[in-house]
Design a protein around this motif. Structure first.
Motif, PDB file in Angstrom:
ATOM      1  N   UNK A  77       0.840  -1.194   0.000  1.00  0.00           N
ATOM      2  CA  UNK A  77       0.000   0.000   0.000  1.00  0.00           C
ATOM      3  C   UNK A  77       0.877   1.246   0.000  1.00  0.00           C
ATOM      4  N   UNK A  78       0.588   2.181  -0.885  1.00  0.00           N
ATOM      5  CA  UNK A  78       1.441   3.364  -1.052  1.00  0.00           C
ATOM      6  C   UNK A  78       1.538   4.203   0.215  1.00  0.00           C
ATOM      7  N   UNK A  79       0.421   4.335   0.934  1.00  0.00           N
ATOM      8  CA  UNK A  79       0.443   5.147   2.155  1.00  0.00           C
ATOM      9  C   UNK A  79       1.217   4.425   3.259  1.00  0.00           C
ATOM     10  N   UNK A  80       1.031   3.109   3.356  1.00  0.00           N
ATOM     11  CA  UNK A  80       1.773   2.333   4.346  1.00  0.00           C
ATOM     12  C   UNK A  80       3.275   2.423   4.083  1.00  0.00           C
ATOM     13  N   UNK A  81       3.662   2.384   2.811  1.00  0.00           N
ATOM     14  CA  UNK A  81       5.076   2.530   2.445  1.00  0.00           C
ATOM     15  C   UNK A  81       5.584   3.913   2.818  1.00  0.00           C
ATOM     16  N   UNK A  82       4.787   4.932   2.539  1.00  0.00           N
ATOM     17  CA  UNK A  82       5.160   6.312   2.854  1.00  0.00           C
ATOM     18  C   UNK A  82       5.410   6.487   4.341  1.00  0.00           C
ATOM     19  N   UNK A  83       4.616   5.801   5.171  1.00  0.00           N
ATOM     20  CA  UNK A  83       4.718   5.933   6.624  1.00  0.00           C
ATOM     21  C   UNK A  83       5.568   4.827   7.264  1.00  0.00           C
ATOM     22  N   UNK A  84       6.206   4.022   6.442  1.00  0.00           N
ATOM     23  CA  UNK A  84       7.104   3.008   6.970  1.00  0.00           C
ATOM     24  C   UNK A  84       6.437   1.929   7.775  1.00  0.00           C
ATOM     25  N   UNK A  85       5.185   1.635   7.472  1.00  0.00           N
ATOM     26  CA  UNK A  85       4.439   0.641   8.250  1.00  0.00           C
ATOM     27  C   UNK A  85       4.868  -0.761   7.842  1.00  0.00           C
ATOM     28  N   UNK A  86       5.377  -1.528   8.803  1.00  0.00           N
ATOM     29  CA  UNK A  86       5.810  -2.904   8.544  1.00  0.00           C
ATOM     30  C   UNK A  86       5.045  -3.916   9.390  1.00  0.00           C
ATOM     31  N   UNK A  87       4.150  -3.427  10.226  1.00  0.00           N
ATOM     32  CA  UNK A  87       3.303  -4.306  11.032  1.00  0.00           C
ATOM     33  C   UNK A  87       2.022  -3.551  11.339  1.00  0.00           C
ATOM     34  N   UNK A  88       0.933  -4.276  11.410  1.00  0.00           N
ATOM     35  CA  UNK A  88      -0.349  -3.677  11.795  1.00  0.00           C
ATOM     36  C   UNK A  88      -0.903  -4.428  12.994  1.00  0.00           C
ATOM     37  N   UNK A  89      -1.665  -3.726  13.853  1.00  0.00           N
ATOM     38  CA  UNK A  89      -2.107  -2.337  13.729  1.00  0.00           C
ATOM     39  C   UNK A  89      -0.984  -1.338  13.986  1.00  0.00           C
ATOM     40  N   UNK A  90      -1.131  -0.173  13.381  1.00  0.00           N
ATOM     41  CA  UNK A  90      -0.226   0.952  13.607  1.00  0.00           C
ATOM     42  C   UNK A  90      -1.039   2.221  13.430  1.00  0.00           C
ATOM     43  N   UNK A  91      -0.684   3.280  14.151  1.00  0.00           N
ATOM     44  CA  UNK A  91      -1.410   4.536  13.964  1.00  0.00           C
ATOM     45  C   UNK A  91      -0.570   5.745  14.320  1.00  0.00           C
ATOM     46  N   UNK A  92      -1.020   6.881  13.836  1.00  0.00           N
ATOM     47  CA  UNK A  92      -0.385   8.172  14.086  1.00  0.00           C
ATOM     48  C   UNK A  92      -1.491   9.171  14.421  1.00  0.00           C
ATOM     49  N   UNK A  93      -1.311   9.903  15.509  1.00  0.00           N
ATOM     50  CA  UNK A  93      -2.251  10.964  15.859  1.00  0.00           C
ATOM     51  C   UNK A  93      -1.686  12.273  15.336  1.00  0.00           C
TER      52      UNK A  93
END
Length: 374
Positions: A329-345
């Protein structure tokens, strides 16, 4: 004995079988004998985190051999179909010897080039910390199978204590290896797995200590890129903007949430911990939506129907977006997400003010930012 630990479970074991690189390849010959290893297939996965290759050979009387080529020393994992055999190693040009016994899974010896040997010594030290935990685990299971409830309670507590101790010992060994082997690509591999938002500054310092050869290796470049990504999404930085389609194919931008506190949540329909956290996020959404709070979820699904069904079943009331590329996922790549769940406030100005808020931590953060500041 089947180890209870699996050191790295990678998305790569969807194992892309593409070549590691085309240039300057050197041959390796990994020959092994494991007493008690049943005839059948054995696998060697090797490469870096993004580009992992897998080879398969047949075992006969405990003997097997892999002959292939690599462009540089790289991580490898030798395993069979049920993980009764699982050996972490480094693969380098030349001969590699793998010797041991299937009933002593933490004592399989690997020898080869200096890079191979350095990592083998480190890995054996890590395995040595796991042996006491394994022994307690086996006593726990035996007590459970015999219906000995007193010893089940006793060994469960002992197991949890021993596992915590082992994790601390393993972490120290990992950091010591990274610091003491700045010229070994294995240090870059270990740093990649140590590196996260909490260890970013320490990781930058350790990466700076690597030799140019390690920094410029494929694994070193992955670490450098990961550091750059995590640096971009640190708390206090402006959240990177993006646009992605909602379930009903409307284009949604992060910029459209400016002026609100928004929880950017990464999840997937197949992720049980994500689904378990959804009621908490839903409760926070209902409680604070009239105080300038919203949620924007990014799904790492591949199949739209599964995504839609999960949204409906969990009663999620906020906007959902996805490009249905799964982990890519392009947004997950942009935010460096390598595991879910993950979030940013993200605050009304677009800055990241907190990350990975779970359970009551989310409620406390929203109380702090939305209620106490009013």
């Amino acid at each position: 004995m089947k180890p209870i630990f699996k050191k790295y479970v990678f998305a790569a074991l969807a194992l892309t079988s593409g070549s590691l690189m085309a240039q300057n390849k050197s041959t390796f010959d990994a020959k092994g004998h494991i007493n008690g290893l049943a005839d059948g297939e054995v696998y060697l996965a090797y490469g870096n985190f993004i580009n992992m290759k897998a080879d398969t050979v047949q075992v006969k009387d405990g003997n097997f051999e892999f002959i292939d080529s690599v462009t540089e020393p790289c991580y490898g994992m030798l395993f069979n179909h049920d993980y009764t055999l699982k050996v972490d190693l480094f693969v380098d040009k030349g001969n590699i010897s793998i010797q041991g016994d299937i009933d002593s899974a933490y004592d399989i010896h690997v020898k080869g080039s200096p890079f191979v040997n350095e990592y083998a010594t480190y890995n054996q030290a890590v395995n040595d910390t796991k042996k006491p935990v394994q022994a307690i685990y086996e006593k726990w299971i035996a007590a459970y199978n015999s219906g000995d409830s007193d010893n089940v309670t006793k060994y469960k507590a002992a197991f949890n204590s021993a596992r915590n101790k082992q994790a601390a010992e393993g972490a120290k060994l990992q950091l010591d290896f990274i610091k003491n082997h700045p010229n070994n690509n294995a240090s870059a591999w270990e740093l990649f797995h140590y590196l996260n938002e909490k260890s970013l500054e320490k990781s930058k310092s350790m990466f700076a200590g690597f030799t140019d050869a390690v920094k410029n290796s494929e694994q070193g470049k992955e670490v450098s890129n990961r550091i750059a990504t995590l640096s971009r999404i640190e708390v206090g930085h402006f959240a990177p903007g993006f646009e992605q389609n909602s379930v009903d194919d409307k284009k949604i931008t992060l910029a459209s949430y400016k002026g609100k506190y928004v929880l950017l949540e990464f999840w997937a329909s197949w992720c049980e911990p994500c689904r378990a956290e959804s009621p908490n996020v839903l409760a926070a959404y209902k409680k604070y939506k009239n105080n300038g709070f919203d949620v924007l979820s990014v799904s790492l699904d591949h199949i739209k129907k599964n995504w839609e069904t999960a949204i409906q079943k969990d009663g999620l009331l906020w906007t959902q977006v996805s490009d249905l590329k799964g982990w890519k996922n392009d947004v997950a790549t942009l935010y460096g997400v390598q595991a879910v769940p993950a979030n940013f406030l993200i605050d009304p100005s677009g800055k990241i003010v907190a990350e990975n808020l779970r359970g009551d931590d989310l409620n406390k953060a929203l109380q702090k930012f939305l209620i106490n500041k009013q």
